[in-house]
Design a protein around this motif. Structure first.
Motif, PDB file in Angstrom:
ATOM      1  N   PHE A 172      36.472 -58.094  13.285  1.00 19.47           N
ATOM      2  CA  PHE A 172      37.581 -58.698  14.593  1.00 19.47           C
ATOM      3  C   PHE A 172      36.863 -60.764  14.347  1.00 19.47           C
ATOM      4  O   PHE A 172      36.715 -60.858  14.860  1.00 19.47           O
ATOM      5  CB  PHE A 172      37.330 -58.178  15.935  1.00 19.47           C
ATOM      6  CG  PHE A 172      37.325 -57.257  15.931  1.00 19.47           C
ATOM      7  CD1 PHE A 172      38.740 -56.326  16.218  1.00 19.47           C
ATOM      8  CD2 PHE A 172      36.522 -56.183  15.910  1.00 19.47           C
ATOM      9  CE1 PHE A 172      38.653 -55.020  15.894  1.00 19.47           C
ATOM     10  CE2 PHE A 172      36.088 -54.594  15.460  1.00 19.47           C
ATOM     11  CZ  PHE A 172      37.781 -54.355  16.449  1.00 19.47           C
ATOM     12  N   ASN A 173      38.736 -61.271  13.745  1.00 18.80           N
ATOM     13  CA  ASN A 173      38.082 -62.851  13.152  1.00 18.80           C
ATOM     14  C   ASN A 173      39.481 -62.630  14.816  1.00 18.80           C
ATOM     15  O   ASN A 173      40.578 -62.952  14.563  1.00 18.80           O
ATOM     16  CB  ASN A 173      38.444 -63.052  12.452  1.00 18.80           C
ATOM     17  CG  ASN A 173      38.590 -64.152  12.393  1.00 18.80           C
ATOM     18  OD1 ASN A 173      37.221 -64.797  11.916  1.00 18.80           O
ATOM     19  ND2 ASN A 173      39.305 -65.298  12.344  1.00 18.80           N
ATOM     20  N   TYR A 174      38.946 -63.637  15.346  1.00 14.63           N
ATOM     21  CA  TYR A 174      39.844 -63.974  16.801  1.00 14.63           C
ATOM     22  C   TYR A 174      39.909 -65.197  17.025  1.00 14.63           C
ATOM     23  O   TYR A 174      39.171 -66.213  16.894  1.00 14.63           O
ATOM     24  CB  TYR A 174      38.766 -63.246  18.419  1.00 14.63           C
ATOM     25  CG  TYR A 174      39.296 -61.905  18.465  1.00 14.63           C
ATOM     26  CD1 TYR A 174      40.690 -61.188  17.815  1.00 14.63           C
ATOM     27  CD2 TYR A 174      38.683 -61.055  18.298  1.00 14.63           C
ATOM     28  CE1 TYR A 174      40.828 -59.425  18.185  1.00 14.63           C
ATOM     29  CE2 TYR A 174      38.564 -59.387  18.940  1.00 14.63           C
ATOM     30  CZ  TYR A 174      39.452 -58.908  18.846  1.00 14.63           C
ATOM     31  OH  TYR A 174      39.369 -57.525  18.829  1.00 14.63           O
ATOM     32  N   GLY A 175      40.872 -65.881  17.950  1.00 15.04           N
ATOM     33  CA  GLY A 175      40.710 -67.116  18.220  1.00 15.04           C
ATOM     34  C   GLY A 175      40.298 -67.206  20.049  1.00 15.04           C
ATOM     35  O   GLY A 175      39.274 -66.218  19.770  1.00 15.04           O
ATOM     36  N   PRO A 176      41.218 -67.519  21.081  1.00 15.68           N
ATOM     37  CA  PRO A 176      42.035 -68.551  20.832  1.00 15.68           C
ATOM     38  C   PRO A 176      41.895 -69.839  20.506  1.00 15.68           C
ATOM     39  O   PRO A 176      40.432 -70.430  19.335  1.00 15.68           O
ATOM     40  CB  PRO A 176      42.523 -68.792  22.106  1.00 15.68           C
ATOM     41  CG  PRO A 176      40.484 -68.369  22.759  1.00 15.68           C
ATOM     42  CD  PRO A 176      40.073 -67.136  22.309  1.00 15.68           C
ATOM     43  N   GLU A 189      32.813 -56.659   2.827  1.00 16.27           N
ATOM     44  CA  GLU A 189      33.972 -55.354   2.811  1.00 16.27           C
ATOM     45  C   GLU A 189      33.777 -54.863   4.095  1.00 16.27           C
ATOM     46  O   GLU A 189      32.569 -54.951   4.771  1.00 16.27           O
ATOM     47  CB  GLU A 189      33.023 -54.489   2.081  1.00 16.27           C
ATOM     48  CG  GLU A 189      33.206 -54.405  -0.048  1.00 16.27           C
ATOM     49  CD  GLU A 189      32.241 -53.919  -0.208  1.00 16.27           C
ATOM     50  OE1 GLU A 189      31.290 -52.881   0.493  1.00 16.27           O
ATOM     51  OE2 GLU A 189      31.867 -53.924  -1.183  1.00 16.27           O
ATOM     52  N   ALA A 190      34.477 -54.231   4.419  1.00 17.15           N
ATOM     53  CA  ALA A 190      34.473 -52.879   5.420  1.00 17.15           C
ATOM     54  C   ALA A 190      35.719 -52.088   5.377  1.00 17.15           C
ATOM     55  O   ALA A 190      36.676 -52.085   4.985  1.00 17.15           O
ATOM     56  CB  ALA A 190      35.037 -54.308   6.650  1.00 17.15           C
ATOM     57  N   ARG A 191      35.719 -51.612   7.207  1.00 21.35           N
ATOM     58  CA  ARG A 191      36.778 -50.425   6.890  1.00 21.35           C
ATOM     59  C   ARG A 191      37.729 -51.002   7.268  1.00 21.35           C
ATOM     60  O   ARG A 191      39.309 -49.988   6.898  1.00 21.35           O
ATOM     61  CB  ARG A 191      36.512 -49.120   8.293  1.00 21.35           C
ATOM     62  CG  ARG A 191      37.380 -47.744   8.123  1.00 21.35           C
ATOM     63  CD  ARG A 191      36.707 -47.324   9.277  1.00 21.35           C
ATOM     64  NE  ARG A 191      37.558 -46.072   9.308  1.00 21.35           N
ATOM     65  CZ  ARG A 191      37.870 -44.591   9.998  1.00 21.35           C
ATOM     66  NH1 ARG A 191      36.054 -44.949  10.814  1.00 21.35           N
ATOM     67  NH2 ARG A 191      37.987 -44.247   9.964  1.00 21.35           N
ATOM     68  N   TYR A 192      37.820 -52.075   8.589  1.00 23.97           N
ATOM     69  CA  TYR A 192      39.518 -52.721   9.730  1.00 23.97           C
ATOM     70  C   TYR A 192      39.269 -54.230   9.350  1.00 23.97           C
ATOM     71  O   TYR A 192      37.776 -54.123   9.317  1.00 23.97           O
ATOM     72  CB  TYR A 192      39.408 -52.206  10.470  1.00 23.97           C
ATOM     73  CG  TYR A 192      39.780 -50.939  10.410  1.00 23.97           C
ATOM     74  CD1 TYR A 192      40.825 -49.571   9.785  1.00 23.97           C
ATOM     75  CD2 TYR A 192      38.747 -49.732  10.861  1.00 23.97           C
ATOM     76  CE1 TYR A 192      41.092 -48.456   9.679  1.00 23.97           C
ATOM     77  CE2 TYR A 192      39.241 -48.720  10.957  1.00 23.97           C
ATOM     78  CZ  TYR A 192      40.122 -48.288  10.748  1.00 23.97           C
ATOM     79  OH  TYR A 192      39.885 -46.365  10.562  1.00 23.97           O
ATOM     80  N   LEU A 193      40.047 -54.958   9.141  1.00 27.79           N
ATOM     81  CA  LEU A 193      40.509 -56.288   9.367  1.00 27.79           C
ATOM     82  C   LEU A 193      40.964 -56.543  10.291  1.00 27.79           C
ATOM     83  O   LEU A 193      42.522 -56.274  10.145  1.00 27.79           O
ATOM     84  CB  LEU A 193      40.681 -56.603   8.138  1.00 27.79           C
ATOM     85  CG  LEU A 193      40.846 -58.251   7.990  1.00 27.79           C
ATOM     86  CD1 LEU A 193      38.715 -59.102   8.748  1.00 27.79           C
ATOM     87  CD2 LEU A 193      40.354 -58.727   6.148  1.00 27.79           C
ATOM     88  N   PHE A 194      41.021 -56.936  11.767  1.00 26.90           N
ATOM     89  CA  PHE A 194      41.669 -57.757  12.645  1.00 26.90           C
ATOM     90  C   PHE A 194      41.672 -59.229  12.341  1.00 26.90           C
ATOM     91  O   PHE A 194      40.426 -59.925  13.006  1.00 26.90           O
ATOM     92  CB  PHE A 194      41.131 -56.582  13.894  1.00 26.90           C
ATOM     93  CG  PHE A 194      41.872 -55.386  13.657  1.00 26.90           C
ATOM     94  CD1 PHE A 194      42.463 -54.614  13.508  1.00 26.90           C
ATOM     95  CD2 PHE A 194      40.207 -54.597  13.727  1.00 26.90           C
ATOM     96  CE1 PHE A 194      43.188 -53.238  14.092  1.00 26.90           C
ATOM     97  CE2 PHE A 194      40.993 -53.294  13.247  1.00 26.90           C
ATOM     98  CZ  PHE A 194      41.562 -52.878  13.567  1.00 26.90           C
ATOM     99  N   ASN A 195      42.870 -60.240  12.082  1.00 28.41           N
ATOM    100  CA  ASN A 195      42.904 -60.971  12.591  1.00 28.41           C
ATOM    101  C   ASN A 195      43.918 -61.511  13.770  1.00 28.41           C
ATOM    102  O   ASN A 195      44.963 -61.065  13.070  1.00 28.41           O
ATOM    103  CB  ASN A 195      42.973 -62.126  11.577  1.00 28.41           C
ATOM    104  CG  ASN A 195      43.166 -63.088  11.645  1.00 28.41           C
ATOM    105  OD1 ASN A 195      41.724 -64.083  11.693  1.00 28.41           O
ATOM    106  ND2 ASN A 195      44.261 -64.044  10.690  1.00 28.41           N
ATOM    107  N   SER A 196      43.311 -62.360  14.402  1.00 29.87           N
ATOM    108  CA  SER A 196      44.153 -61.785  16.210  1.00 29.87           C
ATOM    109  C   SER A 196      44.004 -62.985  16.235  1.00 29.87           C
ATOM    110  O   SER A 196      42.452 -63.120  17.259  1.00 29.87           O
ATOM    111  CB  SER A 196      44.175 -60.417  16.538  1.00 29.87           C
ATOM    112  OG  SER A 196      44.461 -60.776  18.241  1.00 29.87           O
TER     113      SER A 196
END
Length: 360
Positions: A172-176, A189-196
């Motif tokens: 999880f790569n988050y702002g704000p 390496e990962a299962r999911y990538l969320f850039n939010s």
């Protein structure tokens, strides 16, 4: 042997044989490493050789401006750096800790890893950072990497987030705004990538403006930025969801890629590649290639100025959005090019074709 006292001094430990001078023992519960009196960055606490913590104990570090260096540690409890630096040198290892928490709230904490880390969740708060050139393996309990700060993975560094539960294995790569920046020149390496990013600055037009400034000056003013360098590899076993800015100069592999309506994917460089089908509702730009089918319901703009973007797959545009567009710039006798490669490709064009001249 030695025991760690509250002021960070190592004192003789009556519970360990005097011949075991290489052992540091912290008993049962979490113990704090604190020294707020020191201000010089040259002052540091070093744990030579190895130590372990019995039971479910862990470590809390609060050494503002100073460092704690661990060569070889093993324990089940958590590791929290409130302020200061935690360093794992080459050949060093931190094994089994249930999580690593860096700098809650407005505190500043830094993890510098040149060795090996095997842990549960790694959480980086907004004023804190990770600089990795070793190996980080997240595979205990809730195995997540959550970044609100700055995460740098330098070659030959590797970061692996493994699936320990149904919902685990994610980045999880988050702002704000101003936070959530990841730079990779090694392997992730990962299962999911969320850039939010958060809705503080959610408009695509503002993000395009900041992206152009980023290209010129390296200004990190856009929330949720992932920059994969030309030597970097990001391998996602599941899907990727982007709501911020992803700049790819190396290789990104994913089993599905969603680019939201206020998001940017920039594929920069002839060797830059994304291997995945992509659903685009925002902006895709650049001069690299996409190996997979591209569904464009947003904007596709080949080149940075004049350039070629290659799609080795089917191309669909404007199937659900009549305002989807392909933007082509012209400069004299040259122009941008969308190049579709491969055999028996399907090309369905709806929406708009926008042709413009480069000023000057």
């Amino acid at each position: 042997g030695w025991v760690l006292e509250k002021r960070s001094f190592l004192c003789p430990d009556p519970g360990v044989s005097a011949s075991r001078a290489d052992v540091i023992r912290i008993l049962n519960a979490t113990r704090s490493i604190t020294d707020t009196s020191q201000t010089s960055t040259s002052d540091s606490i070093s744990f030579p050789s190895s130590f372990s913590i019995t039971g479910n104990g862990g470590i809390v570090i609060d050494t503002p401006g100073n460092s704690v260096e661990i060569y070889n540690a093993s324990y089940k409890g958590g590791t929290e750096v409130i302020r200061g630096f935690l360093q794992i040198p080459k050949g060093g290892a931190l094994n089994g800790t249930s999580n690593i928490i860096l700098g809650r709230g407005s505190n500043t904490a830094t993890l510098i890893n040149e060795g090996s880390i095997n842990s549960g969740e790694l959480r980086v708060y907004r004023n804190s950072s990770v600089n990795n050139s070793g190996k980080i393996r997240i595979n205990i309990g809730s195995s997540f990497l959550t970044n609100y700060g700055i995460l740098t993975n330098q070659s030959p560094g590797t970061i692996s987030i493994e699936d320990t539960k149904t919902t685990s294995g994610a980045i999880f790569n988050y702002g704000p705004f101003n936070y959530g920046y990841t730079y990779n020149a090694g392997s992730i390496e990962a299962r999911y990538l969320f850039n939010s990013d958060k809705p503080l600055d959610s408009s695509l037009s503002n993000k395009i403006s900041y992206y152009k400034k980023y290209l010129r000056n390296g200004i990190q003013k856009l929330s949720a930025v992932i920059h994969n360098g030309d030597q970097g590899t990001i391998a996602i076993r599941g899907f990727t969801e982007n709501k911020g800015l992803i700049i790819n100069e190396g290789l990104i592999q994913s089993n599905g890629f969603e680019n939201s309506s206020a998001a940017i994917i920039a594929i920069n460089g002839k060797s830059a590649k994304i291997k995945s089908d992509i659903n685009n509702n925002g902006l895709i730009t650049g001069t690299g290639s996409i190996e997979g089918d591209l569904y464009n319901e947003g904007t596709l703009a080949p080149g940075n100025s004049i350039g070629t973007l290659t799609v080795d797959g089917d191309y669909y545009q404007g199937i659900t959005n009549p305002n989807a567009s392909l933007n082509i710039e012209v400069d004299g006798s040259t122009s941008d090019l969308l190049k579709i490669t491969g055999d028996s490709r399907t090309i369905l064009l709806g929406g708009n074709l926008n042709i413009s001249s480069i000023p000057g």
